[in-house]
Scaffold this motif. Structure first.
Motif, mmCIF file in Angstrom:
data_model
loop_
_atom_site.group_PDB
_atom_site.id
_atom_site.type_symbol
_atom_site.label_atom_id
_atom_site.label_comp_id
_atom_site.label_asym_id
_atom_site.label_seq_id
_atom_site.Cartn_x
_atom_site.Cartn_y
_atom_site.Cartn_z
ATOM 1 N N GLN B 37 0.850 -1.185 0.000
ATOM 2 C CA GLN B 37 0.000 0.000 0.000
ATOM 3 C C GLN B 37 0.889 1.238 0.000
ATOM 4 N N ASP B 38 0.789 2.021 -1.073
ATOM 5 C CA ASP B 38 1.675 3.167 -1.191
ATOM 6 C C ASP B 38 1.133 4.363 -0.407
ATOM 7 N N SER B 39 1.813 5.480 -0.545
ATOM 8 C CA SER B 39 1.456 6.665 0.260
ATOM 9 C C SER B 39 0.093 7.229 -0.102
ATOM 10 N N LYS B 40 -0.403 6.884 -1.281
ATOM 11 C CA LYS B 40 -1.736 7.335 -1.671
ATOM 12 C C LYS B 40 -2.795 6.298 -1.339
ATOM 13 N N LYS B 41 -2.446 5.345 -0.524
ATOM 14 C CA LYS B 41 -3.363 4.309 -0.031
ATOM 15 C C LYS B 41 -3.715 3.277 -1.100
ATOM 16 N N PHE B 42 -3.070 3.345 -2.272
ATOM 17 C CA PHE B 42 -3.387 2.371 -3.297
ATOM 18 C C PHE B 42 -2.839 1.008 -2.906
ATOM 19 N N LEU B 43 -3.686 -0.008 -2.941
ATOM 20 C CA LEU B 43 -3.342 -1.352 -2.480
ATOM 21 C C LEU B 43 -3.146 -2.257 -3.683
ATOM 22 N N LYS B 44 -1.945 -2.825 -3.797
ATOM 23 C CA LYS B 44 -1.645 -3.631 -4.974
ATOM 24 C C LYS B 44 -1.098 -4.988 -4.550
ATOM 25 N N ILE B 45 -1.631 -6.033 -5.182
ATOM 26 C CA ILE B 45 -1.166 -7.369 -4.844
ATOM 27 C C ILE B 45 0.251 -7.575 -5.378
ATOM 28 N N MET B 46 1.056 -8.269 -4.598
ATOM 29 C CA MET B 46 2.416 -8.582 -5.019
ATOM 30 C C MET B 46 2.554 -10.074 -5.319
ATOM 31 N N PHE B 47 2.207 -10.889 -4.331
ATOM 32 C CA PHE B 47 2.375 -12.337 -4.445
ATOM 33 C C PHE B 47 1.211 -13.055 -3.778
ATOM 34 N N SER B 48 1.009 -14.301 -4.241
ATOM 35 C CA SER B 48 0.075 -15.168 -3.553
ATOM 36 C C SER B 48 0.637 -16.583 -3.540
ATOM 37 N N TYR B 49 0.491 -17.249 -2.417
ATOM 38 C CA TYR B 49 0.904 -18.640 -2.273
ATOM 39 C C TYR B 49 -0.311 -19.467 -1.890
ATOM 40 N N ASN B 50 -0.373 -20.668 -2.448
ATOM 41 C CA ASN B 50 -1.393 -21.621 -2.056
ATOM 42 C C ASN B 50 -0.696 -22.916 -1.666
ATOM 43 N N ASN B 51 -0.845 -23.326 -0.415
ATOM 44 C CA ASN B 51 -0.162 -24.522 0.079
ATOM 45 C C ASN B 51 1.327 -24.510 -0.264
ATOM 46 N N LYS B 52 1.954 -23.420 0.039
ATOM 47 C CA LYS B 52 3.398 -23.215 -0.133
ATOM 48 C C LYS B 52 3.835 -23.068 -1.588
ATOM 49 N N GLU B 53 2.886 -23.046 -2.519
ATOM 50 C CA GLU B 53 3.264 -22.869 -3.924
ATOM 51 C C GLU B 53 2.884 -21.490 -4.422
ATOM 52 N N LEU B 54 3.784 -20.872 -5.162
ATOM 53 C CA LEU B 54 3.531 -19.541 -5.702
ATOM 54 C C LEU B 54 2.480 -19.635 -6.800
ATOM 55 N N ILE B 55 1.381 -18.864 -6.669
ATOM 56 C CA ILE B 55 0.346 -18.893 -7.697
ATOM 57 C C ILE B 55 0.121 -17.540 -8.346
ATOM 58 N N ILE B 56 0.471 -16.476 -7.686
ATOM 59 C CA ILE B 56 0.373 -15.141 -8.269
ATOM 60 C C ILE B 56 1.701 -14.438 -8.027
ATOM 61 N N ASN B 57 2.254 -13.905 -9.111
ATOM 62 C CA ASN B 57 3.491 -13.139 -9.001
ATOM 63 C C ASN B 57 3.342 -11.951 -9.926
ATOM 64 N N GLU B 58 2.952 -10.828 -9.351
ATOM 65 C CA GLU B 58 2.739 -9.635 -10.156
ATOM 66 C C GLU B 58 4.084 -9.048 -10.584
ATOM 67 N N THR B 59 4.014 -7.975 -11.325
ATOM 68 C CA THR B 59 5.246 -7.356 -11.817
ATOM 69 C C THR B 59 5.939 -6.656 -10.658
ATOM 70 N N VAL B 60 6.752 -7.426 -9.966
ATOM 71 C CA VAL B 60 7.452 -6.934 -8.790
ATOM 72 C C VAL B 60 8.941 -7.127 -9.041
ATOM 73 N N PRO B 61 9.775 -6.145 -8.687
ATOM 74 C CA PRO B 61 11.223 -6.339 -8.880
ATOM 75 C C PRO B 61 11.701 -7.612 -8.220
ATOM 76 N N ASN B 62 12.678 -8.269 -8.833
ATOM 77 C CA ASN B 62 13.136 -9.530 -8.265
ATOM 78 C C ASN B 62 13.963 -9.332 -7.001
ATOM 79 N N ARG B 63 14.095 -8.096 -6.545
ATOM 80 C CA ARG B 63 14.671 -7.847 -5.217
ATOM 81 C C ARG B 63 13.713 -8.335 -4.123
ATOM 82 N N PHE B 64 12.447 -8.510 -4.498
ATOM 83 C CA PHE B 64 11.443 -9.000 -3.548
ATOM 84 C C PHE B 64 11.315 -10.511 -3.724
ATOM 85 N N SER B 65 11.511 -11.246 -2.652
ATOM 86 C CA SER B 65 11.387 -12.694 -2.759
ATOM 87 C C SER B 65 10.542 -13.223 -1.599
ATOM 88 N N PRO B 66 9.378 -13.778 -1.915
ATOM 89 C CA PRO B 66 8.558 -14.391 -0.870
ATOM 90 C C PRO B 66 9.071 -15.797 -0.569
#
Lengths: 114, 114
Positions: B37-66
């Motif tokens: 959630q940025d300073s303008k309160k905009f909420l954006k999904i980054m990642f989602s895991y289901n049973n330890k498996e990555l199912i959603i990976n939005e356009t996020v820099p690869n510096r971020f690792s879930p």
């Protein structure tokens, strides 16, 4: 493309007055629609949700929302606002299309004046 | 008995550092998310895991690792922090589909990069 628009960045209402927060969505399939509330410094709390059936949905804290497919809208209403309702309100859309990813609107900040 | 917890609540660090945010849910849900959630309160999904498996990976820099060591935990590691990473990061868990579909949000971690 999937998107949610909340046209009003902020709204001010008097305590005891009625409230309507607008939400329009764009979604390629049958949408699941949500309203969340975020108090300052807190996480998001689900107010209500629509999946199917009755287009008028009742939620917590006296809120309701009406799904209008023809207008692609899901407006949130409350007949009488309390000072404790002052918060940020987020409309969101999700569903089977897109792997249950939830897209949030930019939020509407509600101010309540005495 | 908090449903979704995050640590730390506040994180202040210098540019270039590496930091982690931890999330735990005790609800028995299979799906967990990270949102920014940025300073303008905009909420954006980054990642989602289901049973330890990555199912959603939005356009996020690869510096971020879930990382999900088990389905009750979803941690977020950020390398080489930049000023633009300053935001509030929310973890959420999700249960059900259709009418039972509900996301529960953690209280957020406010990250400030100096």
């Amino acid at each position: 493309a999937q998107s949610v628009t909340q046209p009003d960045i902020h709204i001010t209402v008097s305590e005891g007055a009625s409230l309507e927060l607008r939400c329009n969505y764009s979604y390629g399939a049958t949408p699941y629609l949500f309203w969340y509330v975020q108090s300052p410094g807190q996480g998001l709390q689900l107010l209500l949700k629509y999946f199917s059936g009755d287009t008028l949905v009742q939620g917590i804290k006296g809120f309701e929302a009406e799904f209008k497919r023809s207008q692609s809208s899901f407006n949130l209403r409350k007949p009488s606002v309390h000072w404790s309702d002052a918060a940020e309100y987020f409309c969101a859309v999700g569903g089977r299309s897109g792997g249950f990813k939830t897209i949030f609107g930019a939020g509407t900040r509600l101010f309540v004046k005495a | 008995d908090t449903a979704v917890s995050q640590t730390p609540k506040y994180l202040v660090t210098q540019m270039g550092n590496d930091k982690s945010i931890k999330c735990e849910q005790n609800l028995g849900h299979d799906t967990m998310y990270w949102y920014k959630q940025d300073s303008k309160k905009f909420l954006k999904i980054m990642f989602s895991y289901n049973n330890k498996e990555l199912i959603i990976n939005e356009t996020v820099p690869n510096r971020f690792s879930p990382k999900s060591p088990d389905k009750a935990h979803l941690n977020l590691h950020i390398n080489s922090l930049e000023l633009g990473d300053s935001a509030v990061y929310f973890c959420a868990s999700r249960t059900g589909t259709g009418s039972t579909d509900t996301q529960y949000f953690g209280p957020g971690t406010r990250l400030t990069v100096l």
